[in-house]
Each structure stands twice: as C-alpha cells, then as structure tokens.
Design a protein around this motif. Sequence first.
Motif, PDB file in Angstrom:
ATOM      1  N   TRP A 281       0.834  -1.194   0.000  1.00  0.00           N
ATOM      2  CA  TRP A 281       0.000   0.000   0.000  1.00  0.00           C
ATOM      3  C   TRP A 281       0.878   1.257   0.000  1.00  0.00           C
ATOM      4  N   GLY A 282       0.515   2.214  -0.854  1.00  0.00           N
ATOM      5  CA  GLY A 282       1.249   3.464  -0.975  1.00  0.00           C
ATOM      6  C   GLY A 282       2.255   3.470  -2.102  1.00  0.00           C
ATOM      7  N   MET A 283       2.682   2.294  -2.544  1.00  0.00           N
ATOM      8  CA  MET A 283       3.674   2.225  -3.610  1.00  0.00           C
ATOM      9  C   MET A 283       3.164   2.791  -4.921  1.00  0.00           C
ATOM     10  N   ASP A 284       1.864   2.564  -5.205  1.00  0.00           N
ATOM     11  CA  ASP A 284       1.326   3.022  -6.492  1.00  0.00           C
ATOM     12  C   ASP A 284       1.446   4.531  -6.651  1.00  0.00           C
ATOM     13  N   MET A 285       1.394   5.263  -5.548  1.00  0.00           N
ATOM     14  CA  MET A 285       1.521   6.716  -5.613  1.00  0.00           C
ATOM     15  C   MET A 285       2.959   7.166  -5.893  1.00  0.00           C
ATOM     16  N   THR A 343     -10.662  -8.351   7.607  1.00  0.00           N
ATOM     17  CA  THR A 343     -10.577  -7.149   8.445  1.00  0.00           C
ATOM     18  C   THR A 343      -9.163  -6.969   8.989  1.00  0.00           C
ATOM     19  N   GLU A 344      -8.564  -8.069   9.421  1.00  0.00           N
ATOM     20  CA  GLU A 344      -7.201  -7.994   9.947  1.00  0.00           C
ATOM     21  C   GLU A 344      -6.208  -7.597   8.861  1.00  0.00           C
ATOM     22  N   ILE A 345      -6.412  -8.114   7.650  1.00  0.00           N
ATOM     23  CA  ILE A 345      -5.525  -7.757   6.536  1.00  0.00           C
ATOM     24  C   ILE A 345      -5.646  -6.283   6.214  1.00  0.00           C
ATOM     25  N   ARG A 346      -6.874  -5.765   6.254  1.00  0.00           N
ATOM     26  CA  ARG A 346      -7.060  -4.335   5.974  1.00  0.00           C
ATOM     27  C   ARG A 346      -6.402  -3.472   7.050  1.00  0.00           C
ATOM     28  N   ARG A 347      -6.483  -3.898   8.283  1.00  0.00           N
ATOM     29  CA  ARG A 347      -5.815  -3.155   9.353  1.00  0.00           C
ATOM     30  C   ARG A 347      -4.304  -3.166   9.153  1.00  0.00           C
ATOM     31  N   GLN A 348      -3.777  -4.328   8.794  1.00  0.00           N
ATOM     32  CA  GLN A 348      -2.339  -4.429   8.550  1.00  0.00           C
ATOM     33  C   GLN A 348      -1.920  -3.552   7.373  1.00  0.00           C
ATOM     34  N   SER A 349      -2.728  -3.569   6.314  1.00  0.00           N
ATOM     35  CA  SER A 349      -2.412  -2.764   5.131  1.00  0.00           C
ATOM     36  C   SER A 349      -2.435  -1.278   5.456  1.00  0.00           C
ATOM     37  N   THR A 350      -3.400  -0.857   6.246  1.00  0.00           N
ATOM     38  CA  THR A 350      -3.498   0.552   6.638  1.00  0.00           C
ATOM     39  C   THR A 350      -2.281   0.965   7.461  1.00  0.00           C
ATOM     40  N   TRP A 351      -1.863   0.089   8.370  1.00  0.00           N
ATOM     41  CA  TRP A 351      -0.672   0.385   9.168  1.00  0.00           C
ATOM     42  C   TRP A 351       0.565   0.459   8.277  1.00  0.00           C
ATOM     43  N   GLU A 352       0.681  -0.462   7.316  1.00  0.00           N
ATOM     44  CA  GLU A 352       1.834  -0.450   6.412  1.00  0.00           C
ATOM     45  C   GLU A 352       1.861   0.813   5.557  1.00  0.00           C
ATOM     46  N   LEU A 353       0.692   1.290   5.146  1.00  0.00           N
ATOM     47  CA  LEU A 353       0.621   2.542   4.386  1.00  0.00           C
ATOM     48  C   LEU A 353       1.190   3.687   5.209  1.00  0.00           C
TER      49      LEU A 353
END
Length: 393
Positions: A281-285, A343-353
């Motif tokens: 997450w965030g790499m595309d930007m 839900t857990e994956i989305r939380r992890q992705s948000t933290w990684e962003l």
Amino acid sequence: MRTVSSTDKRRNASSEGGNIGFKMRQLPFMGVIFTVMMFIVYRTTNYQYYETVDNELPSGKLRALPRDIMQPHSDLELKPQWSRSSRSKGNVTTNKNLLAMPVGIKQKENVDGVVRKFLAANFTIILFHYDGKVDGWWDLDWCDKAIHIVAHNQTKWWFAKRFLHPDIVSIYDYIFLWDEDLGVEHFNPRKYLEIVKSEGLEISQPALDPNSTEIHHRITIRARMKKFHRRVYERRGKTRCSNISEGPPCSGFVEGMAPVFSRAAWYCSWHLIQNDLVHGWGMDMKLGYCAQGDRTKNVGVVDSEYIVHKGIQTLGGTGELSSRKSKKRRRARSRASSFDPRTEIRRQSTWELKVFKERWNQAIQQDKYWVDPFPRQQRRRTKRGGKDSDIYD
C-alpha cells in the motif's frame, strides 16, 4: 645607417644554428616526457576503472575468480538436463517477457485462461502459490511449462521482492506483475506491448472494464474511444483532477493490481518495494518516480486492450466474488467466530501505508543530495488538525 659586416652575418648564422640544434636535441626529450605522461594517464585510468569494478563486488569476495568467468545475471528460463541442440546453439533465450502471478487453487479456472493467452504470446510464466496446493494444477497441459514457487499465505509483493530481483529478470523486456482475479477476454498481450513500445510507456496497465466489480481510481477506467490515456479529469468527489494536476492519481499513475514494467522501470521499482511491508500500500503513488523520466509521459493506461477486475478476495478470504451478499456472509461468519481475516488484513495494510509514508518522508529529509524530479507538481492541500498536509502524500 649601420652596415652589417660579414663577421656579424657569420655570428648570427652560428647563433641561429645553435638554437635550431638545441631545439632538435629537445625533441627526443619531449617525446620521452610525453610518453611517460601518457603511460601515467593510462595507468591511472586503468586503476580507477578496476577500483570502480571492485567496489561493485561484495567486499572483494570474488577476487579469486578471473573476471570474465563471472556471470552476475541469471533468468527464469527452464533448461533441459540434456539436449543435443543446446550444445551447439549455446544459450538462446526466446522468451523476452515475463508474467508473474500469485495464485490459489480456488482461482484455477481464471488463471488457466490468463496463462494460456500469455503462453501463446511466448511469455515466461511464474506462479506464486500462496495456498501451497501445487498438485492441483498438474492436470493442466501447460503446467510443466511454468515455474512454481510455494510459500503459504504470502502476498504478491512478498514474492516479487524475493524472487524477481532485477539481476534475475534482466533478460526480459517487460514484467507483468498481475493479480489472479483479472478477466482477459478483451486482452491481447502482443497488441498491448505494441502500444506500450510505440508510446514509450515505461510503466503501464491495461484499462479496467467499467463493469468491473472493483474500481478504485477513475484513471484506470477504460476510455472507449481512445487507444490509451495518460491522465484523467475529475470534477467530482474528494480527489479532483484538472489541467494543473500533474501527479497521481490524476496522471503518472497505475494501480497495483495489474502493473506492467519495462526492464529499467522494474529495476527502480524493485528497490522501492519494502522488504517487510508485504501489502504494497502506498507504492502506487510513488511508482511514477521509477518511470525513467517524466511520469506524465512515461506512465499510461492502455484502453484498446482492457481487462475485467473481478474483485475476488482469495488470500485471507473465501474466494467469493466481492458482492453485497458475499460481504454479508463474511460479516455473519466473523460475528460467529469473532475473527475476520479480511478485516485484519485491511488493518495491517493501513498500518503499512502509514509506515511507508513515514519512511518516504524520512528518506527525503536524510538524503541531502536528492532532488525531487517533479518540483512543479501542483498539490491540493487540506487542513487536518490545524496543519496543512498533502492529500497525495
């Protein structure tokens, strides 16, 4: 008027002859000096060259090998254990493009359709099996033509960072790093690459059918009347794109589901992938920084060869289509089990962003010699907590 005597003439002639003789005696000496200087320049240049090469070697660990025997690059081509033809032809690589996909057995039918199209275009295929169920693929006639790598519950970016090192994939002109839930009924790999090459797109993606299940950015939607596009105009919603919008997601942007990289762009992008941030997450930007120049020109979306994003969540999910009914079923199951992997994956992705943004900003501050190649980008700002912040950071 002074008369020049014959004695004076003889004296002058003798003086001139002496000067000429002295200059003639200097010529060999100057030649020696010139030769010595050229030798010194040669030795210095040669020394600097080998010092540069040696610095590229890992702490001199390869010094024991003769330089010409070393091969720093490899590839993903399958080689026979014996072949009479290969003995005469040597190393001949016919596949110049690579398709890499994370796959699970639940998406076998869809992956089969994708792989067949790319094999017909003479692509090398590498499949990352995140569910470990490789044996379920051997009934497909092309299975032994692909490379299979297994690691349980790992993401596309985790696989790419570890198995698609630039030195390994350097023989390929283009690297397709795709998700498994993409429909390719309207996609031709050869025609796609013809457009990419002719337009000089270093980073690209096929446009998404407007009827796709999941669309996150307007720039990825197919423009029916165009062959390709590099930017989008949007007057509604939170993110507005106009003529002065020079950065993602208005221009210079592709999404992470189906990116296509040139060799040079992948060399840069691989280094951008964070080893411990597996969701990307965030790499595309930031991928536009790897476009080998102006991202508003070298990054684009191809409309004439488009795909369908089916939005099937397999890794950490159920393998069902992303629909209202399936979401209700997932919520019901999560309430019963009190644990929802998505839900857990989305939380992890948000933290990684969040971590990725912090690392980017910290890297900019620490690198005093780095110059932003896009300084004139117009940024829209919004106030959050009393401070100005870039909504595209």
